[in-house]
Write a protein that holds these residues in place. Structure first.
Motif, PDB file in Angstrom:
ATOM      1  N   ILE A 601       0.859  -1.185   0.000  1.00 50.50           N
ATOM      2  CA  ILE A 601       0.000   0.000   0.000  1.00 50.50           C
ATOM      3  C   ILE A 601       0.894   1.233   0.000  1.00 50.50           C
ATOM      4  CG2 ILE A 601      -1.806   1.236   1.230  1.00 50.50           C
ATOM      5  CD1 ILE A 601      -2.609  -1.427   2.482  1.00 50.50           C
ATOM      6  N   ASP A 602       0.925   1.907  -1.130  1.00 53.49           N
ATOM      7  CA  ASP A 602       1.688   3.136  -1.240  1.00 53.49           C
ATOM      8  C   ASP A 602       0.780   4.279  -0.817  1.00 53.49           C
ATOM      9  OD1 ASP A 602       3.659   4.974  -1.861  1.00 53.49           O
ATOM     10  OD2 ASP A 602       4.223   3.974  -3.715  1.00 53.49           O
ATOM     11  N   SER A 603       1.191   5.495  -1.063  1.00 53.01           N
ATOM     12  CA  SER A 603       0.357   6.622  -0.646  1.00 53.01           C
ATOM     13  C   SER A 603      -0.978   6.607  -1.366  1.00 53.01           C
ATOM     14  CB  SER A 603       1.085   7.938  -0.898  1.00 53.01           C
ATOM     15  OG  SER A 603       1.264   8.147  -2.294  1.00 53.01           O
ATOM     16  N   ALA A 604      -0.993   6.142  -2.624  1.00 48.52           N
ATOM     17  CA  ALA A 604      -2.229   6.201  -3.393  1.00 48.52           C
ATOM     18  C   ALA A 604      -2.607   4.867  -4.017  1.00 48.52           C
ATOM     19  CB  ALA A 604      -2.094   7.258  -4.503  1.00 48.52           C
ATOM     20  N   GLU A 605      -1.645   4.003  -4.275  1.00 48.53           N
ATOM     21  CA  GLU A 605      -1.905   2.784  -5.030  1.00 48.53           C
ATOM     22  C   GLU A 605      -1.785   1.535  -4.152  1.00 48.53           C
ATOM     23  OE1 GLU A 605      -0.715   3.069  -9.437  1.00 48.53           O
ATOM     24  OE2 GLU A 605       0.974   3.952  -8.363  1.00 48.53           O
ATOM     25  N   VAL A 606      -2.405   0.460  -4.634  1.00 48.03           N
ATOM     26  CA  VAL A 606      -2.320  -0.846  -3.981  1.00 48.03           C
ATOM     27  C   VAL A 606      -1.794  -1.830  -5.011  1.00 48.03           C
ATOM     28  CG1 VAL A 606      -3.603  -2.699  -2.868  1.00 48.03           C
ATOM     29  CG2 VAL A 606      -4.214  -0.329  -2.416  1.00 48.03           C
ATOM     30  N   ARG A 607      -0.801  -2.623  -4.616  1.00 50.73           N
ATOM     31  CA  ARG A 607      -0.218  -3.594  -5.529  1.00 50.73           C
ATOM     32  C   ARG A 607      -0.190  -4.968  -4.859  1.00 50.73           C
ATOM     33  NH1 ARG A 607       3.379   0.602  -5.061  1.00 50.73           N
ATOM     34  NH2 ARG A 607       3.357   2.151  -6.735  1.00 50.73           N
ATOM     35  N   GLY A 608      -0.194  -6.007  -5.667  1.00 52.53           N
ATOM     36  CA  GLY A 608      -0.122  -7.367  -5.158  1.00 52.53           C
ATOM     37  C   GLY A 608       1.102  -8.078  -5.692  1.00 52.53           C
ATOM     38  N   VAL A 609       1.730  -8.919  -4.845  1.00 53.54           N
ATOM     39  CA  VAL A 609       2.946  -9.637  -5.211  1.00 53.54           C
ATOM     40  C   VAL A 609       2.799 -11.096  -4.797  1.00 53.54           C
ATOM     41  CG1 VAL A 609       5.466  -9.735  -4.983  1.00 53.54           C
ATOM     42  CG2 VAL A 609       4.292  -7.537  -4.801  1.00 53.54           C
ATOM     43  N   LEU A 610       3.207 -12.023  -5.663  1.00 53.13           N
ATOM     44  CA  LEU A 610       3.257 -13.442  -5.337  1.00 53.13           C
ATOM     45  C   LEU A 610       4.680 -13.789  -4.907  1.00 53.13           C
ATOM     46  CD1 LEU A 610       2.155 -16.373  -5.344  1.00 53.13           C
ATOM     47  CD2 LEU A 610       2.738 -16.470  -7.784  1.00 53.13           C
ATOM     48  N   PHE A 611       4.796 -14.454  -3.752  1.00 48.40           N
ATOM     49  CA  PHE A 611       6.103 -14.835  -3.227  1.00 48.40           C
ATOM     50  C   PHE A 611       6.284 -16.345  -3.280  1.00 48.40           C
ATOM     51  CE2 PHE A 611       5.652 -10.665  -1.318  1.00 48.40           C
ATOM     52  CZ  PHE A 611       6.942 -10.162  -1.348  1.00 48.40           C
ATOM     53  N   TYR A 612       7.538 -16.761  -3.487  1.00 49.04           N
ATOM     54  CA  TYR A 612       7.897 -18.174  -3.402  1.00 49.04           C
ATOM     55  C   TYR A 612       9.207 -18.270  -2.632  1.00 49.04           C
ATOM     56  CZ  TYR A 612       9.534 -22.825  -4.649  1.00 49.04           C
ATOM     57  OH  TYR A 612      10.000 -24.116  -4.588  1.00 49.04           O
ATOM     58  N   GLU A 613       9.161 -19.023  -1.516  1.00 52.94           N
ATOM     59  CA  GLU A 613      10.322 -19.185  -0.645  1.00 52.94           C
ATOM     60  C   GLU A 613      10.934 -17.828  -0.278  1.00 52.94           C
ATOM     61  OE1 GLU A 613      13.037 -21.943  -2.383  1.00 52.94           O
ATOM     62  OE2 GLU A 613      11.778 -23.687  -1.897  1.00 52.94           O
ATOM     63  N   GLY A 614      10.065 -16.878   0.033  1.00 58.66           N
ATOM     64  CA  GLY A 614      10.509 -15.569   0.512  1.00 58.66           C
ATOM     65  C   GLY A 614      10.941 -14.598  -0.561  1.00 58.66           C
ATOM     66  N   GLN A 615      10.942 -15.018  -1.818  1.00 56.36           N
ATOM     67  CA  GLN A 615      11.382 -14.152  -2.903  1.00 56.36           C
ATOM     68  C   GLN A 615      10.198 -13.742  -3.773  1.00 56.36           C
ATOM     69  OE1 GLN A 615      14.656 -13.102  -3.141  1.00 56.36           O
ATOM     70  NE2 GLN A 615      14.838 -14.204  -1.184  1.00 56.36           N
ATOM     71  N   GLU A 616      10.248 -12.515  -4.263  1.00 55.33           N
ATOM     72  CA  GLU A 616       9.194 -12.058  -5.155  1.00 55.33           C
ATOM     73  C   GLU A 616       9.222 -12.873  -6.436  1.00 55.33           C
ATOM     74  OE1 GLU A 616       8.152  -8.015  -7.643  1.00 55.33           O
ATOM     75  OE2 GLU A 616       8.788  -7.787  -5.552  1.00 55.33           O
ATOM     76  N   TRP A 617       8.074 -13.484  -6.758  1.00 58.27           N
ATOM     77  CA  TRP A 617       8.007 -14.380  -7.904  1.00 58.27           C
ATOM     78  C   TRP A 617       7.330 -13.710  -9.105  1.00 58.27           C
ATOM     79  CZ3 TRP A 617      10.608 -18.714  -8.565  1.00 58.27           C
ATOM     80  CH2 TRP A 617      10.252 -19.583  -9.601  1.00 58.27           C
ATOM     81  N   SER A 618       6.209 -13.061  -8.853  1.00 58.67           N
ATOM     82  CA  SER A 618       5.510 -12.381  -9.935  1.00 58.67           C
ATOM     83  C   SER A 618       4.525 -11.385  -9.346  1.00 58.67           C
ATOM     84  CB  SER A 618       4.778 -13.377 -10.844  1.00 58.67           C
ATOM     85  OG  SER A 618       3.733 -14.019 -10.129  1.00 58.67           O
ATOM     86  N   ARG A 619       3.970 -10.555 -10.208  1.00 54.58           N
ATOM     87  CA  ARG A 619       2.957  -9.591  -9.795  1.00 54.58           C
ATOM     88  C   ARG A 619       1.566 -10.207  -9.869  1.00 54.58           C
ATOM     89  NH1 ARG A 619       4.258  -4.857  -7.035  1.00 54.58           N
ATOM     90  NH2 ARG A 619       6.526  -4.815  -7.194  1.00 54.58           N
ATOM     91  N   VAL A 620       0.683  -9.715  -9.015  1.00 54.84           N
ATOM     92  CA  VAL A 620      -0.693 -10.182  -8.979  1.00 54.84           C
ATOM     93  C   VAL A 620      -1.542  -9.252  -9.830  1.00 54.84           C
ATOM     94  CG1 VAL A 620      -2.680 -10.595  -7.476  1.00 54.84           C
ATOM     95  CG2 VAL A 620      -0.376 -11.157  -6.679  1.00 54.84           C
ATOM     96  N   VAL A 621      -2.468  -9.812 -10.593  1.00 55.65           N
ATOM     97  CA  VAL A 621      -3.364  -9.000 -11.420  1.00 55.65           C
ATOM     98  C   VAL A 621      -4.554  -8.575 -10.584  1.00 55.65           C
ATOM     99  CG1 VAL A 621      -4.835  -8.975 -13.455  1.00 55.65           C
ATOM    100  CG2 VAL A 621      -2.639 -10.171 -13.524  1.00 55.65           C
ATOM    101  N   PHE A 622      -4.794  -7.259 -10.509  1.00 55.44           N
ATOM    102  CA  PHE A 622      -5.944  -6.721  -9.803  1.00 55.44           C
ATOM    103  C   PHE A 622      -7.009  -6.332 -10.825  1.00 55.44           C
ATOM    104  CE2 PHE A 622      -3.916  -4.980  -5.627  1.00 55.44           C
ATOM    105  CZ  PHE A 622      -3.703  -6.288  -5.221  1.00 55.44           C
ATOM    106  N   ASP A 623      -8.172  -6.908 -10.706  1.00 52.99           N
ATOM    107  CA  ASP A 623      -9.305  -6.538 -11.543  1.00 52.99           C
ATOM    108  C   ASP A 623     -10.254  -5.716 -10.685  1.00 52.99           C
ATOM    109  OD1 ASP A 623     -11.317  -6.328 -13.398  1.00 52.99           O
ATOM    110  OD2 ASP A 623     -12.079  -8.356 -13.095  1.00 52.99           O
ATOM    111  N   PHE A 624     -10.208  -4.395 -10.839  1.00 50.18           N
ATOM    112  CA  PHE A 624     -11.014  -3.527  -9.982  1.00 50.18           C
ATOM    113  C   PHE A 624     -12.483  -3.639 -10.353  1.00 50.18           C
ATOM    114  CE2 PHE A 624      -6.825  -1.883  -9.336  1.00 50.18           C
ATOM    115  CZ  PHE A 624      -6.825  -1.526  -7.999  1.00 50.18           C
TER     116      PHE A 624
END
Length: 626
Positions: A601-624
């Motif tokens: 959660i940034d000041s204005a935006e929300v982002r999603g991240v998929l993690f695997y074994e503690g490492q960022e694996w890919s971005r999550v798609v948000f369908d508003f």
């Protein structure tokens, strides 16, 4: 051993399994109440974005303050003018200099843009053309959730157009002109295709409005791939809140407010459409500026535009029996006269006995002294203008400042007013009268109307998060099904049913990912464990719905307060090694895949991240969601 299928949440996929519940969020997810703890000292297991590499030194930072009534552009680079913020001051349609340009479009009957900015604002009315203004307000959260909540006083959109079309068209015109002007001002050294672009948005906007703003900015060409392999070009676009940008600008104006480290200041960004409020603390030394948000920000549609709208309604009431003066052109003429001459200069009670004269556009029906029509002018007493036009709007701003100050359990050392509406003499007098006994410094910078756009450019130039921590303005929640507990049997027995494994499951439970008021460091990613049950190797999509709530209390069930659907998370697990391994082995009864999702959660935006074994694996798609 994987968790049982009892942990499945409601949603589009019945094969999804949720994590073991956390009935109390850990400290970083919930608001801190102690005055002895400052945002900069909070700790948690988080992931942070890496600061830009040194090779970014000298990169161009361009900011756009896309306003309801006026918009502006600023830019900066450490290699240009010693890093000083520059502004575009020359605009099409005038030889004079203006720090901002009207947020206005003129369309022809086929929906093509004929003019924008000053040229659109000043164009004479022509058959088949449509002038469009104030369309930014269509992205306000209530308007996005419910079309009936759109202010009926706003102009109708052109046929076949939606608000996003107008925003894209205006940003396209603004951006193309900005590139020409910046190149003309500083020469060929400007690498605009790789510039960082910062666009500001109101504090009250939710993640959906900010996401739509991002989509519009990309569609308008504000950022694009600069070279082969430039896969992260979308990251050069940042959406930040208007009070955050203004705070960065004002925090450096030490001659104005005499602030010192560990002191708190409130930003009141009073613009044309919205008024935004936020409170910040100065952390560390002023030479290496860092500020932290102290409480959830707030905002409302009570900017100076609503003075214009109330003035129009007053004129319509006064001249109800004189239709010659109530056509669109006449009303626009009255509003223009009020906006250009009397709106900011109005002094309140001091002008109660003064009559304000407005020339009528229509020469017919020039005289009726009973309603103030005298020789082709409409005379309105100051006390009527104050009571019907100014006081309802100004009182709302004062109430917002009062409520915002109550959120902070520490002293507020300065209140800084920025934005075009901050130029109102009556507003500043009312603010001083109500708050000068409690807040030592109440000030308005000389460049108050451009504080947001200048602060955003400065933010981009700094290459770091000057605002180090933000406060979650709302809660982020998921609706889940969880094993029934004694409290559920006592409070909501009707929600409990046994699943196929004969385990009592409580439906309609709420699981908080972030609670309103939580202190979050910039770049912090809040991670939560999930588990998905798949029937086979093709069943690789995890779908869940994220909800928000503006309530200050923590709710356990869906019927305890209002929640709003924000977006649908769609996560493709097919590339995860654990999923691939399970899918490669025939399993007639299906299999489980454990994974982590992160919410940033940034000041204005929300982002999603998929993690695997503690490492960022890919971005999550948000369908508003609508």
């Amino acid at each position: 051993m994987p968790p049982p299928a009892a942990y499945a949440p409601p949603g589009p996929s019945n094969s999804t399994a949720f994590f073991t519940p956390l009935f109390h969020p850990d400290p970083i997810h919930a608001p801190l109440r102690s005055n002895s703890v400052t945002p900069s000292t909070s700790t948690a297991v988080t992931s942070a974005r890496i600061n830009p590499a040194p090779s970014d030194e000298g990169k161009m930072s361009i900011s756009i303050d896309f306003g309801t009534t006026f918009s502006g552009i600023a830019y900066a680079s450490s290699r240009i003018a010693s890093g000083k913020i520059q502004q575009i001051l020359h605009w099409p349609g005038s030889f004079e200099t203006f720090r901002k340009v009207p947020t206005c479009l003129l369309y022809d009957e086929h929906g093509q843009v004929l003019a924008w900015g000053l040229e659109a604002k000043n164009a004479s009315s022509m058959p088949g053309t449509t002038r469009c203004e104030w369309f930014k307000l269509f992205l306000e959260p209530r308007a996005l959730r419910d079309e009936s909540a759109i202010d009926p006083r706003l102009p109708q959109l052109p046929p076949g157009k939606v608000a996003m079309d107008l925003i894209i068209d205006f940003l396209s015109c603004l951006w193309e002109y900005a590139k020409e002007q910046i190149t003309r001002d500083i020469g060929a050294v400007a690498d605009l295709n790789s510039a960082d672009v910062l666009v500001t948005c109101p504090a009250a906007w939710d993640a959906k409005g900010c996401d739509m703003m991002r989509e519009a900015a990309i569609a308008a060409g504000l950022v694009q791939s600069a070279h082969a392999g430039d896969g992260n070009w979308r990251d050069r676009l940042r959406i930040i809140t208007e009070p955050e940008a203004a705070a960065v600008h004002c925090a450096r104006l030490t001659d104005l407010h005499k602030l010192k480290p560990n002191q708190n200041f409130m930003i009141c960004d009073a613009g044309g459409g919205t008024v935004d409020l936020a409170v910040y603390k100065i952390i560390g030394q002023m030479s290496n500026l860092e500020i932290a948000e102290m409480c959830a920000r707030s905002g409302a549609n009570c900017g100076s535009l609503f003075l214009d709208l109330r003035f129009r309604e007053l004129v319509k009431t006064l001249l109800a029996d004189h239709p010659a003066h109530l056509d669109a052109a006449s009303l626009a003429y009255f509003m223009h006269s009020f906006s250009q001459t009397d709106k900011l200069a109005f002094r309140g009670e001091r002008d109660d006995d003064t009559y304000f004269n407005f020339t009528c556009f229509n020469v017919q029906d020039p005289h009726d002294s009973s309603v103030g029509l005298i020789n082709g002018e409409l005379a309105i007493p100051g006390n009527l203008i104050r009571r019907e036009v100014f006081d309802p709007v100004v009182n709302q701003v004062l109430e917002m400042i009062e409520e915002q100050s109550k959120k902070v359990e520490q002293r507020i050392d300065a209140l800084l007013l920025v934005g075009g509406f901050a130029g109102s003499e009556y507003l500043i007098r009312r603010v001083e009268a109500q708050f000068s006994g409690r807040i030592k410094v109440i000030a308005r910078p000389s460049d108050a109307d451009t504080a947001t756009v200048r602060g955003a450019a400065l933010y981009g130039l700094s290459r770091k998060s000057i605002v180090s921590t933000v406060i979650a303005p709302r809660s982020y929640i998921m609706k889940v099904k969880l094993p029934a507990e004694p409290e559920d049997w006592a409070r909501r027995p009707a929600y409990i049913k046994e699943n196929n494994a004969n385990v009592p499951i409580c439906d309609n439970r709420l699981q908080y990912l972030v609670m309103k008021g939580a202190i979050l460091r910039k770049g912090q990613i809040l991670r939560t464990k999930f588990c998905k049950f798949s029937q086979n190797g093709q069943d690789c999509i995890f779908v869940a719905v994220l909800y928000t709530s503006d309530s200050d209390k923590m709710m356990r069930y869906t019927d305890e307060g209002e929640t709003m659907e924000l977006c649908r998370w769609t996560v493709d697990l097919s590339s995860l090694p654990t999923f691939m391994q399970n899918a490669s082995i025939p399993q007639p009864n299906g299999f489980f895949t454990e994974f982590e999702l992160g919410l940033e959660i940034d000041s204005a935006e929300v982002r999603g991240v998929l993690f695997y074994e503690g490492q960022e694996w890919s971005r999550v798609v948000f369908d508003f969601l609508n």
